[in-house]
Design a protein around this motif. Structure first.
Motif, PDB file in Angstrom:
ATOM      1  N   GLY A  31       0.816  -1.213   0.000  1.00  0.00           N
ATOM      2  CA  GLY A  31       0.000   0.000   0.000  1.00  0.00           C
ATOM      3  C   GLY A  31       0.845   1.256   0.000  1.00  0.00           C
ATOM      4  N   ASN A  32       1.917   1.236   0.773  1.00  0.00           N
ATOM      5  CA  ASN A  32       2.805   2.397   0.811  1.00  0.00           C
ATOM      6  C   ASN A  32       3.628   2.525  -0.468  1.00  0.00           C
ATOM      7  N   ILE A  33       4.018   1.418  -1.053  1.00  0.00           N
ATOM      8  CA  ILE A  33       4.720   1.458  -2.342  1.00  0.00           C
ATOM      9  C   ILE A  33       3.780   2.014  -3.416  1.00  0.00           C
ATOM     10  N   ILE A  84      10.347   4.605   4.230  1.00  0.00           N
ATOM     11  CA  ILE A  84      11.245   4.433   5.375  1.00  0.00           C
ATOM     12  C   ILE A  84      10.365   4.246   6.608  1.00  0.00           C
ATOM     13  N   GLY A  85      10.409   3.062   7.172  1.00  0.00           N
ATOM     14  CA  GLY A  85       9.519   2.699   8.274  1.00  0.00           C
ATOM     15  C   GLY A  85       9.461   3.719   9.403  1.00  0.00           C
ATOM     16  N   SER A  86      10.607   4.250   9.810  1.00  0.00           N
ATOM     17  CA  SER A  86      10.623   5.176  10.942  1.00  0.00           C
ATOM     18  C   SER A  86      10.004   6.534  10.593  1.00  0.00           C
ATOM     19  N   LEU A  87       9.859   6.834   9.308  1.00  0.00           N
ATOM     20  CA  LEU A  87       9.273   8.114   8.878  1.00  0.00           C
ATOM     21  C   LEU A  87       7.833   7.978   8.396  1.00  0.00           C
ATOM     22  N   ARG A  88       7.375   6.758   8.243  1.00  0.00           N
ATOM     23  CA  ARG A  88       6.088   6.490   7.595  1.00  0.00           C
ATOM     24  C   ARG A  88       4.914   7.175   8.289  1.00  0.00           C
ATOM     25  N   GLU A  89       4.827   7.054   9.601  1.00  0.00           N
ATOM     26  CA  GLU A  89       3.663   7.595  10.296  1.00  0.00           C
ATOM     27  C   GLU A  89       3.617   9.115  10.225  1.00  0.00           C
ATOM     28  N   MET A  90       4.751   9.758  10.432  1.00  0.00           N
ATOM     29  CA  MET A  90       4.782  11.224  10.344  1.00  0.00           C
ATOM     30  C   MET A  90       4.487  11.663   8.916  1.00  0.00           C
ATOM     31  N   THR A  91       5.034  10.953   7.948  1.00  0.00           N
ATOM     32  CA  THR A  91       4.776  11.274   6.543  1.00  0.00           C
ATOM     33  C   THR A  91       3.297  11.120   6.232  1.00  0.00           C
ATOM     34  N   ALA A  92       2.674  10.069   6.742  1.00  0.00           N
ATOM     35  CA  ALA A  92       1.248   9.844   6.499  1.00  0.00           C
ATOM     36  C   ALA A  92       0.410  10.984   7.069  1.00  0.00           C
ATOM     37  N   VAL A 133     -13.282  14.953  -5.955  1.00  0.00           N
ATOM     38  CA  VAL A 133     -13.444  15.064  -4.500  1.00  0.00           C
ATOM     39  C   VAL A 133     -13.468  13.678  -3.843  1.00  0.00           C
ATOM     40  N   PRO A 134     -14.269  12.718  -4.341  1.00  0.00           N
ATOM     41  CA  PRO A 134     -14.191  11.375  -3.756  1.00  0.00           C
ATOM     42  C   PRO A 134     -12.798  10.747  -3.916  1.00  0.00           C
ATOM     43  N   LEU A 135     -12.117  11.030  -5.040  1.00  0.00           N
ATOM     44  CA  LEU A 135     -10.770  10.512  -5.238  1.00  0.00           C
ATOM     45  C   LEU A 135      -9.824  11.058  -4.174  1.00  0.00           C
ATOM     46  N   GLN A 136      -9.945  12.344  -3.887  1.00  0.00           N
ATOM     47  CA  GLN A 136      -9.102  12.953  -2.854  1.00  0.00           C
ATOM     48  C   GLN A 136      -9.382  12.305  -1.496  1.00  0.00           C
ATOM     49  N   LEU A 137     -10.639  12.053  -1.202  1.00  0.00           N
ATOM     50  CA  LEU A 137     -11.003  11.382   0.049  1.00  0.00           C
ATOM     51  C   LEU A 137     -10.462   9.953   0.071  1.00  0.00           C
ATOM     52  N   PHE A 138     -10.484   9.290  -1.079  1.00  0.00           N
ATOM     53  CA  PHE A 138      -9.925   7.945  -1.191  1.00  0.00           C
ATOM     54  C   PHE A 138      -8.421   7.969  -0.904  1.00  0.00           C
ATOM     55  N   PHE A 139      -7.706   8.958  -1.463  1.00  0.00           N
ATOM     56  CA  PHE A 139      -6.264   9.079  -1.200  1.00  0.00           C
ATOM     57  C   PHE A 139      -5.998   9.295   0.290  1.00  0.00           C
ATOM     58  N   ILE A 140      -6.813  10.123   0.923  1.00  0.00           N
ATOM     59  CA  ILE A 140      -6.660  10.378   2.359  1.00  0.00           C
ATOM     60  C   ILE A 140      -6.899   9.079   3.138  1.00  0.00           C
ATOM     61  N   ALA A 141      -7.942   8.355   2.806  1.00  0.00           N
ATOM     62  CA  ALA A 141      -8.235   7.095   3.492  1.00  0.00           C
ATOM     63  C   ALA A 141      -7.117   6.074   3.262  1.00  0.00           C
ATOM     64  N   TRP A 142      -6.585   6.024   2.054  1.00  0.00           N
ATOM     65  CA  TRP A 142      -5.491   5.093   1.719  1.00  0.00           C
ATOM     66  C   TRP A 142      -4.280   5.382   2.591  1.00  0.00           C
ATOM     67  N   TYR A 145      -4.922   4.528   6.242  1.00  0.00           N
ATOM     68  CA  TYR A 145      -4.906   3.099   6.532  1.00  0.00           C
ATOM     69  C   TYR A 145      -3.490   2.521   6.431  1.00  0.00           C
ATOM     70  N   PHE A 146      -2.852   2.685   5.290  1.00  0.00           N
ATOM     71  CA  PHE A 146      -1.555   2.043   5.079  1.00  0.00           C
ATOM     72  C   PHE A 146      -0.408   2.783   5.762  1.00  0.00           C
ATOM     73  N   GLY A 147      -0.501   4.096   5.859  1.00  0.00           N
ATOM     74  CA  GLY A 147       0.582   4.860   6.482  1.00  0.00           C
ATOM     75  C   GLY A 147       0.520   4.855   7.998  1.00  0.00           C
ATOM     76  N   LEU A 148      -0.681   4.750   8.528  1.00  0.00           N
ATOM     77  CA  LEU A 148      -0.861   4.762   9.989  1.00  0.00           C
ATOM     78  C   LEU A 148      -1.319   3.398  10.496  1.00  0.00           C
ATOM     79  N   TYR A 149      -0.989   2.363   9.784  1.00  0.00           N
ATOM     80  CA  TYR A 149      -1.464   1.015  10.083  1.00  0.00           C
ATOM     81  C   TYR A 149      -1.212   0.597  11.528  1.00  0.00           C
TER      82      TYR A 149
END
Length: 152
Positions: A31-33, A84-92, A133-142, A145-149
């Motif tokens: 998901g992050n890739i 980069i795992g240690s940066l993923r959450e902040m980046t998300a 607009v739904p696409l932008q919301l989809f990107f946010i949800a993606w 989910y994957f960045g803050l897993y």
């Protein structure tokens, strides 16, 4: 539509590749890739289609071309941060804020019928918002989910 295709294709290819090489289905990494590939694709657009992207910005934004380039650099930096795992959450978290902040430019572009690739006002127009607009919301949800897993 193209960024969505890049996102999904990169996700599927990554997921299958990770399964083949590690023996596991690593949905979070895939998901992050996928998001990283999509962001790299869109970051390139900020430089390849800068003049058209300038047209997307609301009139009150100063230094429009610099803003377009800066947002391209931000997207490229997010590519690295997601991988980069240690940066993923902040980046998300920052990407979620970023996606919210760029939504007005996408709305403005639709209202002005901007075709950012051609740099004209012959784009799809207001109806595009039903997709964008739904696409932008989809990107946010993606990203959430994957960045803050690890938070879920």
């Amino acid at each position: 539509m193209k960024p969505l295709i890049v996102l999904i294709a990169a996700f599927v290819i990554s997921l299958v590749g990770l399964k083949l090489f590690s023996g596991e289905w690593d949905y979070v990494l895939a998901g992050n890739i996928g998001m990283a590939a999509m962001l790299l694709f869109t970051a390139i657009g900020h430089f390849a289609f800068a003049q058209g992207m300038v047209m997307m910005l609301p009139d009150f934004i100063p230094f429009k071309k610099e803003v377009v380039y800066l947002t391209g650099v931000i997207e490229a930096a997010a590519v690295v941060g997601l991988l980069i795992g240690s940066l993923r959450e902040m980046t998300a978290i920052l990407l979620i804020v970023f996606f919210v902040l760029i939504l007005p430019a996408n709305i403005n572009a639709a209202l002005k019928s901007v075709d950012y690739q051609k740099g004209t006002n012959e784009g799809p127009g207001v109806n595009y918002l039903w997709f964008r607009v739904p696409l932008q919301l989809f990107f946010i949800a993606w990203v959430a989910y994957f960045g803050l897993y690890n938070y879920w």
